[in-house]
Design a protein around this motif. Sequence first.
Motif, mmCIF file in Angstrom:
data_model
loop_
_atom_site.group_PDB
_atom_site.id
_atom_site.type_symbol
_atom_site.label_atom_id
_atom_site.label_comp_id
_atom_site.label_asym_id
_atom_site.label_seq_id
_atom_site.Cartn_x
_atom_site.Cartn_y
_atom_site.Cartn_z
ATOM 1 N N ARG B 165 0.835 -1.195 0.000
ATOM 2 C CA ARG B 165 0.000 0.000 0.000
ATOM 3 C C ARG B 165 0.881 1.261 0.000
ATOM 4 N NH1 ARG B 165 -4.205 2.707 -1.694
ATOM 5 N NH2 ARG B 165 -5.113 4.122 -0.182
ATOM 6 N N LEU B 166 1.943 1.247 0.823
ATOM 7 C CA LEU B 166 2.831 2.410 0.886
ATOM 8 C C LEU B 166 3.484 2.676 -0.466
ATOM 9 C CD1 LEU B 166 4.489 1.927 4.383
ATOM 10 C CD2 LEU B 166 3.162 3.908 3.642
ATOM 11 N N ASN B 167 3.700 1.621 -1.243
ATOM 12 C CA ASN B 167 4.246 1.773 -2.589
ATOM 13 C C ASN B 167 3.370 2.672 -3.453
ATOM 14 O OD1 ASN B 167 6.638 0.552 -2.760
ATOM 15 N ND2 ASN B 167 5.896 -1.354 -3.651
ATOM 16 N N GLN B 168 2.067 2.649 -3.181
ATOM 17 C CA GLN B 168 1.139 3.422 -4.002
ATOM 18 C C GLN B 168 1.094 4.884 -3.583
ATOM 19 O OE1 GLN B 168 -2.505 1.368 -3.254
ATOM 20 N NE2 GLN B 168 -2.096 -0.246 -4.753
ATOM 21 N N MET B 169 1.777 5.205 -2.460
ATOM 22 C CA MET B 169 1.673 6.572 -1.949
ATOM 23 C C MET B 169 2.692 7.465 -2.648
ATOM 24 S SD MET B 169 1.514 7.865 1.980
ATOM 25 C CE MET B 169 3.240 8.005 2.300
ATOM 26 N N ASP B 170 2.243 8.647 -3.022
ATOM 27 C CA ASP B 170 3.133 9.632 -3.607
ATOM 28 C C ASP B 170 4.138 10.078 -2.544
ATOM 29 O OD1 ASP B 170 4.334 11.712 -4.867
ATOM 30 O OD2 ASP B 170 2.475 12.502 -5.729
ATOM 31 N N ARG B 171 5.434 9.958 -2.875
ATOM 32 C CA ARG B 171 6.470 10.312 -1.897
ATOM 33 C C ARG B 171 6.352 11.774 -1.459
ATOM 34 N NH1 ARG B 171 10.614 6.928 0.151
ATOM 35 N NH2 ARG B 171 10.269 4.925 -0.834
ATOM 36 N N ASP B 172 5.849 12.625 -2.355
ATOM 37 C CA ASP B 172 5.773 14.049 -2.036
ATOM 38 C C ASP B 172 4.716 14.365 -0.988
ATOM 39 O OD1 ASP B 172 7.733 14.472 -3.860
ATOM 40 O OD2 ASP B 172 6.351 14.900 -5.517
ATOM 41 N N LEU B 173 3.784 13.433 -0.826
ATOM 42 C CA LEU B 173 2.691 13.677 0.108
ATOM 43 C C LEU B 173 3.220 13.937 1.511
ATOM 44 C CD1 LEU B 173 -0.271 13.607 -0.663
ATOM 45 C CD2 LEU B 173 -0.405 11.287 0.225
ATOM 46 N N GLU B 174 4.189 13.086 1.932
ATOM 47 C CA GLU B 174 4.750 13.211 3.264
ATOM 48 C C GLU B 174 5.540 14.515 3.395
ATOM 49 O OE1 GLU B 174 7.364 10.003 4.317
ATOM 50 O OE2 GLU B 174 6.616 9.915 6.366
ATOM 51 N N SER B 175 6.390 14.796 2.395
ATOM 52 C CA SER B 175 7.193 16.022 2.459
ATOM 53 C C SER B 175 6.293 17.249 2.445
ATOM 54 C CB SER B 175 8.168 16.100 1.291
ATOM 55 O OG SER B 175 8.355 14.872 0.694
ATOM 56 N N ALA B 176 5.203 17.192 1.677
ATOM 57 C CA ALA B 176 4.286 18.324 1.613
ATOM 58 C C ALA B 176 3.729 18.633 3.001
ATOM 59 C CB ALA B 176 3.144 18.022 0.648
ATOM 60 N N ALA B 177 3.374 17.578 3.735
ATOM 61 C CA ALA B 177 2.836 17.775 5.081
ATOM 62 C C ALA B 177 3.885 18.414 5.989
ATOM 63 C CB ALA B 177 2.363 16.451 5.662
ATOM 64 N N TRP B 178 5.159 17.950 5.849
ATOM 65 C CA TRP B 178 6.225 18.545 6.673
ATOM 66 C C TRP B 178 6.417 20.015 6.315
ATOM 67 C CZ3 TRP B 178 9.999 14.084 5.115
ATOM 68 C CH2 TRP B 178 9.589 12.901 5.784
ATOM 69 N N ASN B 179 6.434 20.309 5.008
ATOM 70 C CA ASN B 179 6.644 21.690 4.571
ATOM 71 C C ASN B 179 5.536 22.604 5.070
ATOM 72 O OD1 ASN B 179 8.953 21.061 3.264
ATOM 73 N ND2 ASN B 179 8.002 20.803 1.247
ATOM 74 N N LEU B 180 4.352 22.053 5.207
ATOM 75 C CA LEU B 180 3.230 22.852 5.692
ATOM 76 C C LEU B 180 3.273 22.990 7.207
ATOM 77 C CD1 LEU B 180 0.451 21.508 3.340
ATOM 78 C CD2 LEU B 180 1.420 23.811 3.348
ATOM 79 N N GLY B 181 4.311 22.428 7.825
ATOM 80 C CA GLY B 181 4.518 22.666 9.246
ATOM 81 C C GLY B 181 4.082 21.535 10.160
ATOM 82 N N ALA B 182 3.631 20.418 9.595
ATOM 83 C CA ALA B 182 3.232 19.313 10.454
ATOM 84 C C ALA B 182 4.475 18.575 10.941
ATOM 85 C CB ALA B 182 2.326 18.354 9.689
ATOM 86 N N SER B 183 4.456 18.135 12.205
ATOM 87 C CA SER B 183 5.568 17.351 12.723
ATOM 88 C C SER B 183 5.502 15.948 12.113
ATOM 89 C CB SER B 183 5.494 17.262 14.241
ATOM 90 O OG SER B 183 4.380 16.448 14.588
ATOM 91 N N GLU B 184 6.592 15.222 12.289
ATOM 92 C CA GLU B 184 6.595 13.848 11.767
ATOM 93 C C GLU B 184 5.469 13.029 12.386
ATOM 94 O OE1 GLU B 184 10.733 12.842 12.542
ATOM 95 O OE2 GLU B 184 10.884 12.346 10.425
ATOM 96 N N TRP B 185 5.248 13.223 13.668
ATOM 97 C CA TRP B 185 4.210 12.447 14.355
ATOM 98 C C TRP B 185 2.836 12.786 13.814
ATOM 99 C CZ3 TRP B 185 5.545 8.383 17.016
ATOM 100 C CH2 TRP B 185 6.835 8.335 17.573
ATOM 101 N N ARG B 186 2.629 14.096 13.604
ATOM 102 C CA ARG B 186 1.318 14.515 13.112
ATOM 103 C C ARG B 186 1.109 14.027 11.675
ATOM 104 N NH1 ARG B 186 -1.184 20.448 12.636
ATOM 105 N NH2 ARG B 186 -3.262 19.744 12.033
ATOM 106 N N THR B 187 2.188 14.068 10.883
ATOM 107 C CA THR B 187 2.101 13.568 9.508
ATOM 108 C C THR B 187 1.735 12.083 9.515
ATOM 109 O OG1 THR B 187 3.823 15.131 8.919
ATOM 110 C CG2 THR B 187 3.318 13.408 7.319
ATOM 111 N N MET B 188 2.382 11.357 10.414
ATOM 112 C CA MET B 188 2.066 9.934 10.559
ATOM 113 C C MET B 188 0.585 9.744 10.858
ATOM 114 S SD MET B 188 2.759 6.754 10.777
ATOM 115 C CE MET B 188 4.526 6.537 10.680
ATOM 116 N N ARG B 189 0.088 10.540 11.811
ATOM 117 C CA ARG B 189 -1.282 10.361 12.280
ATOM 118 C C ARG B 189 -2.304 10.807 11.234
ATOM 119 N NH1 ARG B 189 -0.616 13.137 16.804
ATOM 120 N NH2 ARG B 189 -1.775 14.943 16.091
ATOM 121 N N GLU B 190 -1.992 11.892 10.540
ATOM 122 C CA GLU B 190 -3.029 12.468 9.678
ATOM 123 C C GLU B 190 -2.845 12.184 8.191
ATOM 124 O OE1 GLU B 190 -3.784 16.533 10.644
ATOM 125 O OE2 GLU B 190 -4.025 16.092 12.778
ATOM 126 N N VAL B 191 -1.666 11.697 7.809
ATOM 127 C CA VAL B 191 -1.463 11.411 6.387
ATOM 128 C C VAL B 191 -1.220 9.917 6.151
ATOM 129 C CG1 VAL B 191 -0.048 11.859 4.347
ATOM 130 C CG2 VAL B 191 -0.589 13.719 5.933
#
Lengths: 283, 275
Positions: B165-191
Amino acid sequence: MARTNFSGFATTWRMPIIVWQVLFFLGPLLFMIAMSFFLVKNYRMVEAFELKNWEKMLTRGYFWDSYILTFWLASLTTAVTSLLAFPASFALAFKVSPSVRRWALFFLIIPFFTSYLVRIFSWYVILAESGVVNALLAHIGLGPYTMLNTKFGTLVGYMTLTLPLVVVLQTFALANIDRNLVQAAHNLGCSPARAIYAVIVPLAKTGLIVAALFCFILSFGDFVSPYYLGGSKPPTLPILIIDTTKSGQQWPRAAVVAVVMMLTLISIAFAALALAYRKRASR
Amino acid sequence: MSGQQSTTSTSIGSRLLDWSLRGYVVLVFVFIFAPILFSVVFSFNSARFPTIPLESFTLHWYQTIWNDPDVWTAVRNSLIVSVCTALIATLLGFCTAYTDYRYNFRFKSAYLALVLLPPTIPLIIMALAMLAWFSKIGASGQLWSIIIAHSVLTAPFAMAIIRLRLNQMDRDLESAAWNLGASEWRTMREVIVPFCKPAIVSALFLTAAVSFDEFAISWFVSGLNKTVPVLILEIVQGNIDPQVNAIGTFVFLVSMTLVIVAQIFFTFRAGKSFS
């Protein structure tokens, strides 16, 4: 700040499985290897480092009878299952639409996750002297045949376990090869039989060997089929482990059998993978 | 194919070959599903030693197991074991899948081997090793010893499903969340977790199914706490007893439901992209 946060985050996701597998996977396996050197005195296991169990097992004729039988049955199953699976995998890979193939794989995965034990009991009833197969054969004036407590029965059981998986793995291997190469062979006047032999099988070699390897591992380690359908005379190695553990309290000797089985499977796996990934000689 | 009018004889030949290949596939499926089918049919059949022609329809075998307290205890044990196994294995599988997806580190192949090897080791060997180890650390004969052993066995399945499933995820999605100010933990929880949800559900059901049917390890380490497959094993060791067909039908029903639900979540829900 960010740096410490980072490593804490990474460790959280990395560590759980390491701790878990070391405690409950590596730990048990290493302890079992150590246990093969322990002694049993007055029905109690004593930690020691002696070769006594190894001598006891490896010098016994019945151990080698079991070993040869198990190895032979697993090899036979691997050959028969691979050959019988191939036409079906071939058809699923080349002769049906992608949606039929998806549904077929869907149904092939189901038995892998359903009770193998009950399926073997069902075969026991079906293959019995007065069972379904003999009743059907009687209609056309054949039989009755004795199928239980024979190698045939064991083979049917092993194939119940391995056939679905082998078909799935073979189908993946065949469906992934480049169609253009097969088409090119046809265009160059290659007969269908020769295309399979000279083009398709070599291209899918890795997947076909991996499928055969899984088939060998599964049948080598199964105790249900040889016990219930094969009659267990002589016992296969897995049955020997059960007998030694359950009735004799001789856990260290059972561990010897288990370690020998592991060594055999590791050698087979390395040989198979070397074969699977060997570069073809250039032509 | 249809254009080759001139070579009618070969095209009839190849069509015949195609149809016999399809017929062969059907035969393979008959072989694979015959034992399941017969087990279900025989569970409703009055004959003590079932064969064809069938005798009369009966619910006798179901009544027998319904009234057997041992069966109820075994069902309860099996449910506890498979639910707990599913939760632990899926949690472990998720952690591992995310680690494999995101990080590169030294000894990563050793790390992956450690995770993925258990299913390739014969169950009977794992059973003996687990029995010895649990006796050594004084934990044998408990339900949770089965749960621990089953989690080791099934975590790789959960890992594989979630990793796909993770293979299907756009790699930029995670970085986008970080750039928007989300912490790694929050990105994990919400993305990440929401994206993996279908695979997580699928992994829960699949690991539960594997655990529900496993009998070798359960038999060795369970002591007196029998699960359903261990009960079946003990009945089968005695005599031919058609109530096995009734229990078997129940077991098939449970595990097939689990596997089908798992596959539905995996193939259909996972098809929807994250938007």
